[in-house]
Design an enzyme around this catalytic site. Sequence first.
Site, PDB file in Angstrom:
ATOM      1  N   HIS A  30      -0.747  -0.008 -10.242  1.00 27.66           N
ATOM      2  CA  HIS A  30      -1.136   1.309 -10.751  1.00 27.66           C
ATOM      3  C   HIS A  30      -0.819   1.421 -12.238  1.00 27.66           C
ATOM      4  O   HIS A  30       0.336   1.572 -12.636  1.00 27.66           O
ATOM      5  CB  HIS A  30      -0.407   2.412  -9.969  1.00 27.66           C
ATOM      6  CG  HIS A  30      -0.746   3.788 -10.458  1.00 27.66           C
ATOM      7  ND1 HIS A  30       0.153   4.833 -10.434  1.00 27.66           N
ATOM      8  CD2 HIS A  30      -1.887   4.283 -11.012  1.00 27.66           C
ATOM      9  CE1 HIS A  30      -0.415   5.903 -10.936  1.00 27.66           C
ATOM     10  NE2 HIS A  30      -1.654   5.594 -11.296  1.00 27.66           N
ATOM     11  N   GLU A  89       3.129   0.457 -12.134  1.00 25.47           N
ATOM     12  CA  GLU A  89       3.748   0.464 -10.813  1.00 25.47           C
ATOM     13  C   GLU A  89       3.182  -0.693  -9.985  1.00 25.47           C
ATOM     14  O   GLU A  89       1.970  -0.847  -9.871  1.00 25.47           O
ATOM     15  CB  GLU A  89       3.479   1.793 -10.090  1.00 25.47           C
ATOM     16  CG  GLU A  89       4.185   2.968 -10.739  1.00 25.47           C
ATOM     17  CD  GLU A  89       3.955   4.273 -10.001  1.00 25.47           C
ATOM     18  OE1 GLU A  89       4.873   5.114  -9.981  1.00 25.47           O
ATOM     19  OE2 GLU A  89       2.845   4.470  -9.447  1.00 25.47           O
ATOM     20  N   ASN A 133       3.568   9.588  -9.905  1.00 30.02           N
ATOM     21  CA  ASN A 133       2.761  10.752  -9.555  1.00 30.02           C
ATOM     22  C   ASN A 133       3.440  11.656  -8.540  1.00 30.02           C
ATOM     23  O   ASN A 133       3.154  12.855  -8.497  1.00 30.02           O
ATOM     24  CB  ASN A 133       1.394  10.313  -9.042  1.00 30.02           C
ATOM     25  CG  ASN A 133       0.432  10.034 -10.176  1.00 30.02           C
ATOM     26  OD1 ASN A 133       0.530  10.638 -11.240  1.00 30.02           O
ATOM     27  ND2 ASN A 133      -0.487   9.114  -9.965  1.00 30.02           N
ATOM     28  N   SER A 192      -3.859   6.022  -7.541  1.00 30.93           N
ATOM     29  CA  SER A 192      -2.753   6.849  -8.019  1.00 30.93           C
ATOM     30  C   SER A 192      -1.727   7.126  -6.940  1.00 30.93           C
ATOM     31  O   SER A 192      -0.633   7.587  -7.237  1.00 30.93           O
ATOM     32  CB  SER A 192      -3.291   8.180  -8.552  1.00 30.93           C
ATOM     33  OG  SER A 192      -4.177   7.977  -9.627  1.00 30.93           O
TER      34      SER A 192
END
Length: 245
Positions: free
Chosen positions: A122, A134, A173, A99
Site C-alpha cells: 500500500h 505498508e 488508514n 487502502s
Amino acid sequence: REVTPEEAAKGLTLESPAIRNRLATNALQTLQKLKPSPLYSKDVLRLITPGNLEDDLPKVAECDWVVEAVIENLQIKKDLWQRVAAFHRPGMIVSSNTSGISIRAMVEGTPETFRRHFLGTHFFNPPRYMKLLEIIPTPDTDPEVVSFMADFGERVLGKGVVYCKDTPNFIGNRIGVAGLMITLQEMERLGLAPDEIDAMTGKLIGRPKSATFRTMDVVGIDTLCLVADNCRATIPAPAEKELFV
C-alpha cells in the site's frame, strides 16, 4: 463508452485497441498537468505503455511484479486477480495497492503458488512524495517474498516500510480516516466551515499545508468514502464502527 466523431473519422470503432486504451492514454496526458507533479521528469513517460484488460492481460506473464490499484471494491478486485492468476508464472510477485480491503479475501480460490507470491503493497498518495509503504502479508505469503519486497521498497524505492496485519484498513488508514471522521464530526458540532478546519489542522499544528479538506481532495472523496465504508463494515467493535458512519 462511445466513439467520438474525431475517433470515427480515423476509422476507429469500439473494438479498436486505441479506444479501449482511452482511459489509460488520457491518464498519461493528465499526469503531465498535475501539481505537484507525480513525475520526476517527462522522460519517464516513455517507460509507461498504456493497455487494457481485453487486449493486453496476457502480457502480465512477462512481468516480475504485477501491482493492482483498481477501485476499492472487493468483488472487482477478486474478479481481476482470478484473471491474472491464469497468467502467473513461478517467481512473479503479485500485490494489491488497496487502502484497506482484506488481502487474503481478494485471492481466495486462486492456486496456492499464486497466493504464496501475493501480498499487500500500500503506497500512500501521492506516492512520489509520501514516504510510507505498508507491507501486508497473508498467512499464505512466502516469507522470502515479504522480505524481498520490504528490501526493494526501502533500498530501491526509498520508502519507509511498515509491516501490517491484514486487518481493516491496516495501520495508516485505520488511524488517519478515524482522525478525519472525528474532525468532520467536530466541525459539525462546533458549526465551523471547511476553510476554518484547514486553517487549524495544517501547518499550525505541524501537519502538511493540505490539512484536512485538501488532503481529502488529493486522496479523492470517493476513495475516502469507500475506505470509511470498509471500516464500518468490517470492524467488530460497535463503538468504533459507529465512528465511520
